[in-house]
Write a protein that holds these residues in place. Sequence first.
Motif, PDB file in Angstrom:
ATOM      1  N   TRP A 180       0.730  -1.381   0.087  1.00 14.47           N
ATOM      2  CA  TRP A 180       0.049   0.049  -0.020  1.00 14.47           C
ATOM      3  C   TRP A 180       1.192   1.138   0.149  1.00 14.47           C
ATOM      4  O   TRP A 180       0.679   2.276  -0.926  1.00 14.47           O
TER       5      TRP A 180
ATOM      6  N   VAL B 177       0.975   3.945  -3.085  1.00 13.44           N
ATOM      7  CA  VAL B 177       0.715   5.288  -2.665  1.00 13.44           C
ATOM      8  C   VAL B 177       1.867   6.195  -2.897  1.00 13.44           C
ATOM      9  O   VAL B 177       1.521   7.112  -3.760  1.00 13.44           O
TER      10      VAL B 177
ATOM     11  N   ILE C 156       2.144   6.729  -6.765  1.00 12.39           N
ATOM     12  CA  ILE C 156       0.952   7.719  -7.320  1.00 12.39           C
ATOM     13  C   ILE C 156       1.214   9.095  -6.955  1.00 12.39           C
ATOM     14  O   ILE C 156       0.909   9.990  -7.587  1.00 12.39           O
TER      15      ILE C 156
ATOM     16  N   LEU D  21      -6.008   3.717   6.101  1.00  8.60           N
ATOM     17  CA  LEU D  21      -6.509   2.233   6.088  1.00  8.60           C
ATOM     18  C   LEU D  21      -6.958   2.160   7.392  1.00  8.60           C
ATOM     19  O   LEU D  21      -6.307   1.716   8.232  1.00  8.60           O
TER      20      LEU D  21
ATOM     21  N   PHE E  97     -11.499   0.358   2.201  1.00  5.08           N
ATOM     22  CA  PHE E  97     -10.602  -0.519   2.615  1.00  5.08           C
ATOM     23  C   PHE E  97     -10.982  -1.752   3.454  1.00  5.08           C
ATOM     24  O   PHE E  97     -10.586  -2.895   3.063  1.00  5.08           O
TER      25      PHE E  97
ATOM     26  N   LEU F  17      -6.836  -2.336  -6.394  1.00  5.13           N
ATOM     27  CA  LEU F  17      -5.985  -1.748  -5.321  1.00  5.13           C
ATOM     28  C   LEU F  17      -5.331  -0.495  -5.707  1.00  5.13           C
ATOM     29  O   LEU F  17      -5.526   0.612  -4.811  1.00  5.13           O
ATOM     30  N   PRO F  18      -4.963  -0.435  -7.173  1.00  7.63           N
ATOM     31  CA  PRO F  18      -4.643   1.091  -7.434  1.00  7.63           C
ATOM     32  C   PRO F  18      -5.646   1.964  -7.555  1.00  7.63           C
ATOM     33  O   PRO F  18      -5.247   3.070  -7.194  1.00  7.63           O
TER      34      PRO F  18
ATOM     35  N   LEU G 200      -7.969   2.193  -5.389  1.00  6.49           N
ATOM     36  CA  LEU G 200      -8.110   2.685  -3.852  1.00  6.49           C
ATOM     37  C   LEU G 200      -7.001   3.549  -3.615  1.00  6.49           C
ATOM     38  O   LEU G 200      -7.031   4.399  -2.796  1.00  6.49           O
ATOM     39  N   GLY G 201      -5.600   3.292  -4.076  1.00 10.03           N
ATOM     40  CA  GLY G 201      -4.677   4.126  -3.984  1.00 10.03           C
ATOM     41  C   GLY G 201      -4.753   5.315  -4.297  1.00 10.03           C
ATOM     42  O   GLY G 201      -4.416   6.489  -3.829  1.00 10.03           O
ATOM     43  N   TRP G 202      -5.438   5.569  -5.635  1.00  8.54           N
ATOM     44  CA  TRP G 202      -5.421   6.902  -6.414  1.00  8.54           C
ATOM     45  C   TRP G 202      -6.606   7.679  -5.735  1.00  8.54           C
ATOM     46  O   TRP G 202      -6.656   8.642  -5.559  1.00  8.54           O
TER      47      TRP G 202
ATOM     48  N   TRP H 166      -7.320   7.346  -2.489  1.00 10.58           N
ATOM     49  CA  TRP H 166      -6.650   8.006  -1.225  1.00 10.58           C
ATOM     50  C   TRP H 166      -5.966   8.953  -1.463  1.00 10.58           C
ATOM     51  O   TRP H 166      -6.025  10.249  -0.904  1.00 10.58           O
ATOM     52  N   VAL H 167      -5.110   9.043  -2.434  1.00 18.49           N
ATOM     53  CA  VAL H 167      -4.071  10.309  -2.758  1.00 18.49           C
ATOM     54  C   VAL H 167      -5.022  11.283  -3.107  1.00 18.49           C
ATOM     55  O   VAL H 167      -4.638  12.582  -2.719  1.00 18.49           O
TER      56      VAL H 167
ATOM     57  N   LEU I 227     -11.143   7.356   2.558  1.00 19.40           N
ATOM     58  CA  LEU I 227     -11.933   6.113   1.579  1.00 19.40           C
ATOM     59  C   LEU I 227     -13.176   6.071   2.187  1.00 19.40           C
ATOM     60  O   LEU I 227     -13.711   4.995   2.015  1.00 19.40           O
TER      61      LEU I 227
END
Lengths: 492, 492
Positions: free
Chosen positions: A400, A404, A407, B70, B134, B179-180, B182-184, B186-187, B192
């Motif tokens: 994770w 992150v 990105i 998370l 998450f 998963l990406p 989610l990362g995107w 979040w950023v 989330l």
Amino acid sequence: MSEHLPALQVVVPLFGALLAALVRRPWPAWLITVVVSIAVLVISAMLLVRVLDEGVISYHLGGWDPTIGIEYRVDIVNALILLLVSAVAAVIAPFARLSVLSEVPEDRIGWFYSMYLVALAGLLGIAITGDAFNAFVFLEVSSLSSYALIAMGRDRRALVAAYQYLIMGTIGATFYVIGVGLLYTMTGTLNLGLIADRLADVESTRSVLVALAFIFVGISLKLALFPLHYWLPNAYAYAPSVATVFLAATATKVAIYLFARFVFSVFGAGFVFADLPVTPVLVTLSVAAIFGAATVAVFQSDVKRMFAYSSVGQIGYITLGLALATVTGLTGGLVHLLNHAIIKAAIFMGLGAVFFRVGGIEFKDIAGIGRRMPITMSAIGIACLSLIGVPGTAGFVSKWYLIVASIEVGWWWLGFLIVLSSMLTVLYVGRFFECVWFREPSPEAATATEPPFEMLVPICLLAAATVYFGIDTELTAGMAQRAATALLEGLR
Amino acid sequence: MTPATLIVLALVIPTAVALLLPLFASRANLRETVTLIGAVLLLVVVLMLLPLVLAGERPALDVWMVVPGLTIAFKVEPLGMLFAIIASGLWIANSVYSIGYMRAEKAHRQTLFYFCFAVAIAATMGIALSGNLFTLFLFYELLTVSTYPLVTHRGTVEARNAGRLYLLMLLGASTILLLPALGWTWVAAETLDFRPGGILGGVVSNTALGVLLALYVFGTAKAAVMPLHFWLPAAMVAPTPVSALLHAVAVVKAGVFTILKVIVYTFGVETLAAAGTGDWLVYVAGVTVIVASAIALRQDNLKRRLAFSTISQLSYVVLGAALFTPLAVLGAALHIAAHAVSKITLFFAAGSIHIGAHVDDISRMKGVGRRQPWTMGAFAVASLSMIGVPPTAGFLGKWFILLAAVGIGQWFAVGVIVISTLLNAGYFLPIVYRAFSKVDGARPSLAEAPWPMVAPLVVTAILTVAMFVWPEIPYQLAEMLSESLTTAPAGG
């Protein structure tokens, strides 16, 4: 007493090694190892607590001033590494007795424990010292003892593996010491902190650039950065199980620490990553390691070799985090350093237990073993899920952070490559699963039983840790983040 | 009991069942009693949450922060409530059915079967009650991992291959795409959480919204939107109770539930409708509906035909979500419930025919209905629901989606619904007709499957009709969901 903790961290295992060599008998030598392992764990825990309370600890060996003497310097970064190494050693200790008894000829067991403790002292020394040449000495101490440990494997190929490692390791150490020599000529000191201070004036000279190159390559050999990983798979595959667990969990990790120390604290992230094209080189090599090693892992017939190649790939994730050189990226790299150490320790220890019962670790030997050793195999299975990075496990936390971080710096393609590579992990782990749970048992596997209690408990403990650190990340990600911040800030 | 306690209980009860089962491995009756008691208790707990949700409360529980971003957190909202009721209610029916089926088949390793089943239910509860992406992702992956041993339960080569495909496609899609995403998210949004109105409005560009939507939709391979549907027909190799509850209710519904929830609470329908870059989803879902139905027409194996029907029906829900209007979301939510009770009936019937008449192929089912009137009667009712004929539940969802499509002039969606209704009739009615047609020769005797199999399928068939006649609870929940779309401020 407590102000001498940094020295004791290294002296205790060295003294233990001497004792073990003197007594030679298997049972007392093992007992010494247990006592020493617990002692170094206590010391490193106390050091970490002190660092958290009081900040950086600087210990002058023999009372000599750092400009001429050796300084042991403990900050949050290496306190964490010390804790990792000693904790792994403490978990291995109870497991070791039966495993070593079954894999190492009885007359060499005393030597085995002696070498094991020397390797422990060497690794702790690399982590704790604040002196570039002292680090070289400990690098050699840990390496030479590792060669001996690997060569004690039952398989005759262990000798070749140890020899390979010896050649490569010596080249690496030579490169490192040449680099340190060049730094010494430019700065007139061997103390890492002082080098860092004085480098600012001579940063762009050719000598410093050459020094960086030598140190970069030298340590890369020790940490098995692709394509300098050639020694690792054989060394892990043919070493005695206990040595494999220990080296896989600690040796490369300590080398990575030294690498990070030089890159971030001594040379400085600004110099290495902003002024020099290190980022593209390191990212390329890391990605090549991740994909190359995982692909090779899929086609191995020896399970230990397969997971050894997996280690080469996982090291790629760690160096990738370092290459990103942001707080998030570095946190990801460091937290994966910790998590991967635990994961691989669990897997290799489980495989050690299988070897103990079955006497072989090729796919044909362990077919159908899942039914006979369900607890061991479930523990390995959980660790494997963590290796893949399933959420709720430690591996996910590392992944994770890395995603992150990618990105955040706008490299979405890198995030994509990271997740894509986990599918290769699914492939080789899946192959292992199917072999273990679905194939008809081999004759050896059909009569196997769970390993004794003293082996089973450490395995389950490590497997539980791979889940625990996926939920409670205070000790891993929390510390890693502080360490990352400390590294990016520089030494003083 | 406080709402938070109820949420905890909803997760703990199935987990406790799973942990208790191995203790009763050798005493089948006791083991089955544990499962049944657990299932009933779970439904009671879930139903105790219902009045709170209907009264407008949103019981929430923050459990633990793993790392910043998370957090494991739960929040009961109408859609999750609906899903939880369906899954827990049908677990009771399915447990009774499983007992009959597994005993009649004299299946091996039944304890492992019930264990994995209970874990899968716990994961489903986690998905339904999740309060952020998450948590949803965590339980989504747990659901994949826990159902893998169920798919491969038979242990044959075919089962292993299906398991391989299952794991690779579900884990692969969720790791590489979800998963990406989610990362995107979040950023970009720095949260989330699921919030009415979404969290992505105004923080990413319209193009990025479209790309993110694709990552979420295709990352959720459990929804079986083409071309990520191959795992579902392959998974039919599992024992029928698995196909019934997991691959008609829990797993696949977790997929469409995720898509619907993400569109409603992460993107926000107004954000997506305004952006216009998510409109492609209607076409992808529409094509899946039609193509899957067309393939279903050509399947002779009953379970495979049902599997393709499931793929088609799932995309109704996706289609409803993709219209980005409150009315269509209402329809989609209702269709989740309606399809669940109908499809589980159909699978129950398929298993009952397998045990009672020992046939799996439709071409050999002539006269089966005369030997197993209860089974085929229920099958006929559920078929009508699949086609969408009143007075069955299937009509409700379809009707609202159709109204919504007409309302915004989405004629492609209207066409898809009309054509697929004809196709549904085309592949269900011949089965019913053939089953009830006369067989030459002697008058067949009754040969129903054991009562624990027949009773649940009759009950679920009755439920299919009852849901049309008394749709209050699902309708109220779906309505609350769709109302929250218009009253909440967009942009979060």
